[in-house]
Write an enzyme that holds these catalytic residues in place. Structure first.
Site, PDB file in Angstrom:
ATOM      1  CB  VAL A  94     -52.036 -90.163  -3.957  1.00  0.00           C
ATOM      2  CG1 VAL A  94     -50.749 -90.252  -3.147  1.00  0.00           C
ATOM      3  CG2 VAL A  94     -52.684 -91.536  -4.055  1.00  0.00           C
TER       4      VAL A  94
ATOM      5  CD  GLU B  92     -55.455 -86.805 -32.353  1.00  0.00           C
ATOM      6  OE1 GLU B  92     -54.874 -87.867 -32.580  1.00  0.00           O
ATOM      7  OE2 GLU B  92     -55.779 -86.448 -31.196  1.00  0.00           O
TER       8      GLU B  92
HETATM    9  C1  LIG Z   1     -55.352 -85.621 -25.409  1.00  0.00           C
HETATM   10  C2  LIG Z   1     -54.324 -86.714 -25.416  1.00  0.00           C
HETATM   11  C3  LIG Z   1     -54.140 -87.485 -26.562  1.00  0.00           C
HETATM   12  C4  LIG Z   1     -53.202 -88.501 -26.576  1.00  0.00           C
HETATM   13  N1  LIG Z   1     -53.068 -89.254 -27.718  1.00  0.00           N
HETATM   14  C5  LIG Z   1     -52.217 -90.300 -27.723  1.00  0.00           C
HETATM   15  C6  LIG Z   1     -52.129 -91.157 -28.851  1.00  0.00           C
HETATM   16  O1  LIG Z   1     -52.809 -90.939 -29.863  1.00  0.00           O
HETATM   17  N2  LIG Z   1     -51.282 -92.225 -28.786  1.00  0.00           N
HETATM   18  C7  LIG Z   1     -50.531 -92.480 -27.667  1.00  0.00           C
HETATM   19  O2  LIG Z   1     -49.807 -93.477 -27.641  1.00  0.00           O
HETATM   20  N3  LIG Z   1     -50.570 -91.685 -26.593  1.00  0.00           N
HETATM   21  C8  LIG Z   1     -51.401 -90.603 -26.584  1.00  0.00           C
HETATM   22  N4  LIG Z   1     -51.472 -89.787 -25.484  1.00  0.00           N
HETATM   23  C9  LIG Z   1     -50.538 -90.025 -24.363  1.00  0.00           C
HETATM   24  C10 LIG Z   1     -51.021 -91.162 -23.496  1.00  0.00           C
HETATM   25  O3  LIG Z   1     -52.381 -91.019 -23.196  1.00  0.00           O
HETATM   26  C11 LIG Z   1     -50.171 -91.174 -22.232  1.00  0.00           C
HETATM   27  O4  LIG Z   1     -48.828 -91.373 -22.600  1.00  0.00           O
HETATM   28  C12 LIG Z   1     -50.616 -92.279 -21.285  1.00  0.00           C
HETATM   29  O5  LIG Z   1     -51.940 -92.053 -20.861  1.00  0.00           O
HETATM   30  C13 LIG Z   1     -49.685 -92.333 -20.071  1.00  0.00           C
HETATM   31  O6  LIG Z   1     -50.139 -93.331 -19.215  1.00  0.00           O
HETATM   32  P1  LIG Z   1     -49.947 -93.201 -17.635  1.00  0.00           P
HETATM   33  O7  LIG Z   1     -50.429 -94.476 -17.056  1.00  0.00           O
HETATM   34  O8  LIG Z   1     -48.576 -92.745 -17.346  1.00  0.00           O
HETATM   35  O9  LIG Z   1     -50.888 -91.994 -17.220  1.00  0.00           O
HETATM   36  P2  LIG Z   1     -52.441 -91.769 -17.448  1.00  0.00           P
HETATM   37  O10 LIG Z   1     -52.987 -92.682 -18.479  1.00  0.00           O
HETATM   38  O11 LIG Z   1     -52.599 -90.314 -17.642  1.00  0.00           O
HETATM   39  O12 LIG Z   1     -53.081 -92.191 -16.066  1.00  0.00           O
HETATM   40  C14 LIG Z   1     -52.835 -91.505 -14.875  1.00  0.00           C
HETATM   41  C15 LIG Z   1     -53.921 -91.878 -13.886  1.00  0.00           C
HETATM   42  O13 LIG Z   1     -53.536 -91.405 -12.614  1.00  0.00           O
HETATM   43  C16 LIG Z   1     -54.630 -90.800 -11.978  1.00  0.00           C
HETATM   44  N5  LIG Z   1     -54.094 -89.826 -11.030  1.00  0.00           N
HETATM   45  C17 LIG Z   1     -53.396 -88.705 -11.310  1.00  0.00           C
HETATM   46  N6  LIG Z   1     -53.029 -88.083 -10.177  1.00  0.00           N
HETATM   47  C18 LIG Z   1     -53.509 -88.830  -9.158  1.00  0.00           C
HETATM   48  C19 LIG Z   1     -53.464 -88.694  -7.739  1.00  0.00           C
HETATM   49  N7  LIG Z   1     -52.841 -87.680  -7.142  1.00  0.00           N
HETATM   50  N8  LIG Z   1     -54.081 -89.629  -6.993  1.00  0.00           N
HETATM   51  C20 LIG Z   1     -54.724 -90.672  -7.574  1.00  0.00           C
HETATM   52  N9  LIG Z   1     -54.790 -90.837  -8.905  1.00  0.00           N
HETATM   53  C21 LIG Z   1     -54.182 -89.936  -9.691  1.00  0.00           C
HETATM   54  C22 LIG Z   1     -55.430 -90.190 -13.106  1.00  0.00           C
HETATM   55  O14 LIG Z   1     -56.789 -89.998 -12.745  1.00  0.00           O
HETATM   56  C23 LIG Z   1     -55.255 -91.230 -14.207  1.00  0.00           C
HETATM   57  O15 LIG Z   1     -56.273 -92.201 -14.182  1.00  0.00           O
HETATM   58  C24 LIG Z   1     -52.407 -88.755 -25.437  1.00  0.00           C
HETATM   59  C25 LIG Z   1     -52.582 -87.981 -24.289  1.00  0.00           C
HETATM   60  C26 LIG Z   1     -53.540 -86.980 -24.275  1.00  0.00           C
HETATM   61  C27 LIG Z   1     -53.732 -86.162 -23.029  1.00  0.00           C
END
Ligand SMILES: Cc1cc2nc3c(=O)[nH]c(=O)nc-3n(C[C@H](O)[C@H](O)[C@H](O)COP(=O)(O)OP(=O)(O)OC[C@H]3O[C@@H](n4cnc5c(N)ncnc54)[C@H](O)[C@@H]3O)c2cc1C
Length: 462
Positions: free
Chosen positions: A84, A181
């Site tokens: 997007v 980690e």
């Molecule tokens: C390395 C790492 C370790 C983590 N460990 C933990 C943990 O142990 N416990 C915990 O609770 N949380 C953990 N987190 C945090 C957790 O993963 C996030 O809080 C969670 O993923 C947030 O969910 P979300 O749906 O907001 O975003 P996300 O899960 O990041 O999903 C975002 C989605 O949007 C898509 N996207 C992005 N931009 C665009 C665009 N412009 N157009 C279309 N699609 C797009 C991406 O491809 C992705 O699929 C960790 C994060 C990371 C990076």
């Protein structure tokens, strides 16, 4: 893509199929709506286990699942692969491109849920990224895995002692859960997985340094668990440096300012040259990993332009209690992109950027869309905090659980087993759970890591 002519069934577009977007889409199962779930990748990713891919413990497919396959039985969901680029709140349209193409497509919506997650923040030093990559996507994890494994390969061939030492020095910046980690697991690889396989170097002599600008590791945890984590890291051979502020990163390594020494010096009237130098030092390293800063997806700025909504310092969108936007009730923002405060013990604190919060927000935002469609009033989001866990390495973890009877805190092997089964439970797909359990059992018994093969194409990358 030309959108179909007016359709009587309400159209909900969800941007992002991470933790938040996935949960939101599931709420619409069996409802009289059309849902378009758009993501720029073709998979849902279990980010909490990304570090396992980066450290060769698990293969990429075991922590991800094809989005299209996840929704094969939910017939009102259309999955679209698209990045997007912009959102127009008034016209109720988004525009996107597909990977490898510049052709802009538009898509109209009645309701929009934005769940595009977060990205790395280098606090204005974007040039550091090329020398200190971070860990957010599968691509990041595979690039890091290659970098770590290739550093050992290059060290085995290197004749010069100083260059060899830089190759065998691994630095992780930021001692949050990901940094801890990564550092703990890299120390394990060096001390337990690789020894015996090299003839010219001793992998166990590799240094793993964890730098943290604050005064303790795992700052979101209670202090006593931070101290336990520090001890467990030290036992694994990680050199943890607290109050260490990174001031420069380049191809040779990094420059660090020792904030504690600096504060001590500032209290003195005349510091000697040696003392001043001691507060700032260099680390020569060919593998630096960034686990320090997070910023919301740039789509937050897009929304601010389109709706006039406010952003917080990390670029997160300040949402109303029901997760919608002040001037655009038909748009909701959830997960790592959303900024929302809550009351804890009389204090106002942000809802944390963790997967349970994103999932709960996804369910709440979707339920509010349905309420709106039925002319009902929306409900405010309430975060149910179940606590925090972090693993450090083999038999080492810390757990801080919120139970109805109060906090339950423990560390060590029991915490590690709890962490392990919790992550297997939350992984998506029976096959993934089975493969991860089998890989971890083998790794535990043999100290081996199952995903060390690097493809030829990747070997040739810089
Ligand atoms: C390395 C790492 C370790 C983590 N460990 C933990 C943990 O142990 N416990 C915990 O609770 N949380 C953990 N987190 C945090 C957790 O993963 C996030 O809080 C969670 O993923 C947030 O969910 P979300 O749906 O907001 O975003 P996300 O899960 O990041 O999903 C975002 C989605 O949007 C898509 N996207 C992005 N931009 C665009 C665009 N412009 N157009 C279309 N699609 C797009 C991406 O491809 C992705 O699929 C960790 C994060 C990371 C990076």
């Amino acid at each position: 893509m030309a959108e179909q002519t007016q359709h009587p069934t309400p159209h909900i577009v969800i941007i992002g199929c991470g933790f938040g977007g996935l949960e939101a889409a599931k709420v619409f199962k069996g409802k009289a709506v059309r849902v378009t779930l758009m993501d720029r990748t073709n998979h849902h990713l279990f980010q909490p286990l990304l570090y396992q891919v980066a450290t060769a413990g698990l293969a990429a497919p075991t922590i991800s699942a094809p989005i299209r396959n996840l929704f094969r039985q939910q017939l009102n969901v259309t999955t679209l692969l698209g990045d997007v680029r912009s959102m127009d709140a008034n016209a109720k349209q988004i525009s996107f491109v597909q990977p490898g193409s510049d052709v802009q497509h538009t898509l109209s919506f009645d309701h929009l849920i934005v769940a595009a997650g977060a990205t790395h923040s280098y606090f204005g030093n974007d040039a550091w990224e090329q020398h200190a990559p971070g860990l957010k996507t599968l691509q990041d994890a595979m690039a890091l895995r290659r970098k770590i494994l290739m550093a050992f390969e290059a060290a085995e061939a290197e004749e010069d002692a100083a260059r060899r030492e830089a190759l065998l020095t691994f630095v992780v910046i930021g001692a949050g859960p990901t940094g801890v980690e990564m550092a703990g697991t890299m120390a394990e690889i060096a001390r337990h997985t690789l020894p015996g396989e090299f003839r010219r170097i001793d992998p166990a002599s590799a240094k793993v340094i964890l730098l943290e600008g604050g005064s303790r590791v795992l700052q979101a945890m209670p202090e006593n668990l931070s101290e336990k984590a520090l001890k467990q890291l030290a036992a694994l051979g990680v050199d943890v440096r607290l109050n260490a502020k990174v001031t420069q990163i380049d191809a040779q390594g990094i420059e660090v300012q020792n904030l504690a020494a600096k504060q001590a010096l500032e209290g003195k009237t005349a510091a000697s040259w040696e003392e001043t130098c001691a507060s700032s030092y260099q680390i020569h390293s060919k593998t630096v990993i960034w686990a320090a800063g997070v910023a919301a997806s740039p789509l937050g700025k897009q929304l601010a332009q389109s709706t006039g909504c406010e952003l917080d310092r990390a670029g997160r969108v300040k949402v109303l209690p029901d997760l919608s936007l002040p001037n655009a009730p038909h748009i909701s923002v959830i997960g790592d992109m959303a900024s929302l405060m809550r009351e804890v013990a009389g204090q106002s604190v942000p809802v944390p950027g963790v997967s349970p919060a994103a999932k709960q927000m996804g369910r709440c935002a979707a339920a509010n869309v349905l309420r709106r469609m039925q002319g009902q009033s929306t409900q405010a989001f309430r975060y149910a905090d179940y606590g925090n866990l972090a693993t450090i390495g083999r038999n080492a973890a810390v757990v801080d659980l919120a139970t109805p009877l109060g906090a339950l805190r423990f560390s060590g092997k029991l915490a590690w087993l709890f962490w392990l089964f919790a992550h297997i439970y939350f992984l998506i797909g029976f096959r993934n759970r089975f493969v991860v359990l089998a890989d971890w059992t083998t790794a535990y018994l043999s100290f081996s890591r199952s995903a060390r093969v690097v493809a030829e194409a990747d070997l040739n990358k810089g």
